[in-house]
Scaffold this active site. Structure first.
Site, PDB file in Angstrom:
ATOM      1  N   GLY A 147      -4.290  13.848   4.937  1.00  0.00           N
ATOM      2  CA  GLY A 147      -4.609  14.199   3.541  1.00  0.00           C
ATOM      3  C   GLY A 147      -3.849  13.365   2.532  1.00  0.00           C
ATOM      4  CB  SER A 148      -3.368   9.726   2.189  1.00  0.00           C
ATOM      5  OG  SER A 148      -4.710   9.298   2.283  1.00  0.00           O
ATOM      6  CB  ALA A 160      -6.609   6.589  -0.174  1.00  0.00           C
ATOM      7  N   GLY A 199       0.798  -1.223   0.000  1.00  0.00           N
ATOM      8  CA  GLY A 199       0.000   0.000   0.000  1.00  0.00           C
ATOM      9  C   GLY A 199       0.828   1.269   0.000  1.00  0.00           C
ATOM     10  CE1 TYR A 205     -13.258   6.185   5.255  1.00  0.00           C
ATOM     11  CE2 TYR A 205     -14.432   4.424   6.353  1.00  0.00           C
ATOM     12  CZ  TYR A 205     -13.292   4.905   5.745  1.00  0.00           C
ATOM     13  OH  TYR A 205     -12.186   4.094   5.639  1.00  0.00           O
ATOM     14  CE1 TYR A 207     -11.230   8.543  10.390  1.00  0.00           C
ATOM     15  CE2 TYR A 207     -13.085   7.933   8.976  1.00  0.00           C
ATOM     16  CZ  TYR A 207     -12.394   8.884   9.711  1.00  0.00           C
ATOM     17  OH  TYR A 207     -12.869  10.165   9.779  1.00  0.00           O
TER      18      TYR A 207
HETATM   19  P1  NAD Z   1      -2.762   5.978   0.433  1.00  0.00           P
HETATM   20  O1  NAD Z   1      -3.380   6.462  -0.842  1.00  0.00           O
HETATM   21  O2  NAD Z   1      -1.372   6.423   0.725  1.00  0.00           O
HETATM   22  O3  NAD Z   1      -2.757   4.390   0.546  1.00  0.00           O
HETATM   23  C1  NAD Z   1      -3.710   3.550  -0.013  1.00  0.00           C
HETATM   24  C2  NAD Z   1      -2.954   2.590  -0.915  1.00  0.00           C
HETATM   25  O4  NAD Z   1      -3.792   1.481  -1.227  1.00  0.00           O
HETATM   26  C3  NAD Z   1      -2.527   3.209  -2.233  1.00  0.00           C
HETATM   27  O5  NAD Z   1      -1.116   3.085  -2.375  1.00  0.00           O
HETATM   28  C4  NAD Z   1      -3.224   2.331  -3.272  1.00  0.00           C
HETATM   29  O6  NAD Z   1      -2.456   2.175  -4.434  1.00  0.00           O
HETATM   30  C5  NAD Z   1      -3.371   1.043  -2.491  1.00  0.00           C
HETATM   31  N1  NAD Z   1      -4.381   0.110  -3.008  1.00  0.00           N
HETATM   32  C6  NAD Z   1      -5.678   0.347  -3.303  1.00  0.00           C
HETATM   33  N2  NAD Z   1      -6.262  -0.790  -3.736  1.00  0.00           N
HETATM   34  C7  NAD Z   1      -5.316  -1.763  -3.681  1.00  0.00           C
HETATM   35  C8  NAD Z   1      -5.305  -3.145  -4.004  1.00  0.00           C
HETATM   36  N3  NAD Z   1      -6.390  -3.750  -4.491  1.00  0.00           N
HETATM   37  N4  NAD Z   1      -4.152  -3.835  -3.845  1.00  0.00           N
HETATM   38  C9  NAD Z   1      -3.038  -3.230  -3.381  1.00  0.00           C
HETATM   39  N5  NAD Z   1      -2.991  -1.928  -3.051  1.00  0.00           N
HETATM   40  C10 NAD Z   1      -4.118  -1.202  -3.217  1.00  0.00           C
HETATM   41  O7  NAD Z   1      -3.768   6.424   1.579  1.00  0.00           O
HETATM   42  P2  NAD Z   1      -3.768   6.215   3.157  1.00  0.00           P
HETATM   43  O8  NAD Z   1      -4.793   7.157   3.653  1.00  0.00           O
HETATM   44  O9  NAD Z   1      -2.409   6.263   3.707  1.00  0.00           O
HETATM   45  O10 NAD Z   1      -4.370   4.747   3.318  1.00  0.00           O
HETATM   46  C11 NAD Z   1      -3.698   3.685   3.966  1.00  0.00           C
HETATM   47  C12 NAD Z   1      -4.629   3.034   4.982  1.00  0.00           C
HETATM   48  O11 NAD Z   1      -4.902   3.981   6.016  1.00  0.00           O
HETATM   49  C13 NAD Z   1      -5.978   2.607   4.434  1.00  0.00           C
HETATM   50  O12 NAD Z   1      -6.355   1.393   5.000  1.00  0.00           O
HETATM   51  C14 NAD Z   1      -6.902   3.719   4.917  1.00  0.00           C
HETATM   52  O13 NAD Z   1      -8.253   3.307   5.023  1.00  0.00           O
HETATM   53  C15 NAD Z   1      -6.293   3.956   6.280  1.00  0.00           C
HETATM   54  N6  NAD Z   1      -6.695   5.190   6.954  1.00  0.00           N
HETATM   55  C16 NAD Z   1      -6.549   6.397   6.346  1.00  0.00           C
HETATM   56  C17 NAD Z   1      -6.945   7.562   7.005  1.00  0.00           C
HETATM   57  C18 NAD Z   1      -6.769   8.919   6.377  1.00  0.00           C
HETATM   58  O14 NAD Z   1      -7.362   9.895   6.862  1.00  0.00           O
HETATM   59  N7  NAD Z   1      -5.971   9.046   5.347  1.00  0.00           N
HETATM   60  C19 NAD Z   1      -7.487   7.482   8.305  1.00  0.00           C
HETATM   61  C20 NAD Z   1      -7.609   6.223   8.910  1.00  0.00           C
HETATM   62  C21 NAD Z   1      -7.215   5.088   8.216  1.00  0.00           C
END
Ligand code: NAD
Length: 337
Positions: A264-265, A267, A52, A225, A215
């Site tokens: 603010g990623s 995703a 990821g 969400y 989350y």
């Molecule tokens: P991010 O965009 O950096 O990471 C998400 C990654 O998932 C991306 O690199 C994407 O390419 C990858 N991905 C999507 N579908 C995939 C698949 N089928 N196979 C392999 N990789 C796949 O964003 P992030 O926010 O750092 O997300 C990482 C985790 O953190 C996620 O589980 C997200 O739900 C969780 N999260 C994010 C937040 C937030 O506010 N950003 C808060 C709580 C939890």
């Protein structure tokens, strides 16, 4: 004073002096021991597979960085459609500034594998994905195939990180979410973690650790969400407890999840209201001096993967400036007026 008494008193004084010296030496040794035995997170010699990471903004990157700071070797699994742009940007130095570690060296990835965590085996891949041009030129990217390649290339690993999620209908309320959208969210965001632990578990050393990212929407209502993503995160947390038991007994590894505050990623930006969530947290969380930083999740992950957390498993650890504990939004107009 008799000569005998004088001798006795001199030797007592001598004993007191040498006792004092011994005490000073002991306390100096104690100080030295305390300084030298600082509780460092030491992951030297450990191998981590992090799934990821496709840029330097998200939690996966920050976790990779913290693991690297602690001395671990990091191997990546990057979503196939995002791989090309990630590798090109990496090669062109776009991430060089964020690759810098505290000792001045650069974070290196031992290898970057193409991966799609939605598919366990080639038989699972439907025709439209197999022939999709975003997957062209890549091979062996299903979970079982990646696990096999990692084993062939690196042998056993110690740390497994699942930092990925996807919910195609995330913008829709649950009441409007289709069966397909809901199941896709659970498949990409929760079953993917089950699948990774199933297939990487056998190549993990005893004492190893698995981490995923969850989350608050799993336990509290977060309007916006949607698309089954709240359900997917609830499943992920429940699975964390069950997998902690099963994988703990089977392979002697630990399984935890980090409930992260808003970041603010890429995703998160795709969901659409992340800036508002960051501001809301900044106004209402117990710790409100600065927004959450990705590295704070990275550091927690490094701790959870280290021997310092050897008795922690099955946990959902909130790393969110304390926001999850608030029952009332201080900034709500009804309250603040
Ligand atoms: P991010 O965009 O950096 O990471 C998400 C990654 O998932 C991306 O690199 C994407 O390419 C990858 N991905 C999507 N579908 C995939 C698949 N089928 N196979 C392999 N990789 C796949 O964003 P992030 O926010 O750092 O997300 C990482 C985790 O953190 C996620 O589980 C997200 O739900 C969780 N999260 C994010 C937040 C937030 O506010 N950003 C808060 C709580 C939890």
């Amino acid at each position: 004073m008799s000569a005998a008494l004088a001798n006795q008193s001199a030797s007592l004084a001598g004993a007191r002096v040498s006792n004092r010296r011994a005490t000073r030496a002991a306390s100096a040794r104690g100080r030295a021991v305390r300084v030298n035995a600082g509780l460092n997170i030491d992951l030297k010699g450990k191998k981590a597979f992090v799934a990821g990471v496709a840029d330097d903004n998200g939690f996966g990157w920050a976790i990779s960085k913290a693991l690297s700071e602690a001395g671990a070797e990091v191997i990546l699994g990057t979503w196939v459609p995002a791989l090309n742009i990630f590798e090109t940007s990496y090669r062109r130095g776009k991430f060089d500034e964020s690759r810098k570690l505290s000792d001045g060296s650069m974070m290196e990835f031992s290898k970057i594998y193409p991966m799609d965590a939605v598919f366990c085996t080639p038989d699972d891949v439907p025709e439209d994905i197999a022939t999709n041009k975003r997957y062209a030129g890549n091979e062996k990217w299903t979970v079982t195939e990646v696990a096999k390649c990692v084993e062939e290339d690196f042998g056993k690993i110690d740390i497994l990180v699942h930092s990925l999620a996807n919910g195609p209908e995330v913008a829709k309320p649950l009441l409007e979410t289709s069966r397909k959208g809901y199941l896709a969210a659970v498949s990409a965001s929760s079953y993917s973690n089950v699948s990774m632990i199933q297939h990487f578990g056998p190549l993990m050393n005893k004492g190893g650790a698995c981490i995923s990212l969850t989350y608050l929407a799993s336990e509290r209502v977060i309007p916006g969400y949607g698309g089954g993503m709240s359900s997917a995160k609830a499943a992920l947390e429940s699975d964390t407890r069950v997998l902690a038991y099963e994988a703990g007994r089977k392979w002697g590894i630990r399984v935890n999840t980090i409930s992260a505050g808003p970041l603010g990623s890429r995703a998160a930006k795709a969901i659409g209201f992340i800036d508002k969530m960051i501001n809301y947290s900044l106004t209402n969380a117990p710790l409100n001096e600065k927004p959450l930083e990705a590295i704070e999740i990275g550091n927690t992950a490094a701790f959870l993967c280290s021997p310092l957390a050897s008795a922690i498993t099955g946990e959902t650890i909130h790393v969110d400036n304390g926001l999850a504990h608030m029952g009332l939004a201080e900034s709500a107009p009804e309250i603040s007026q």
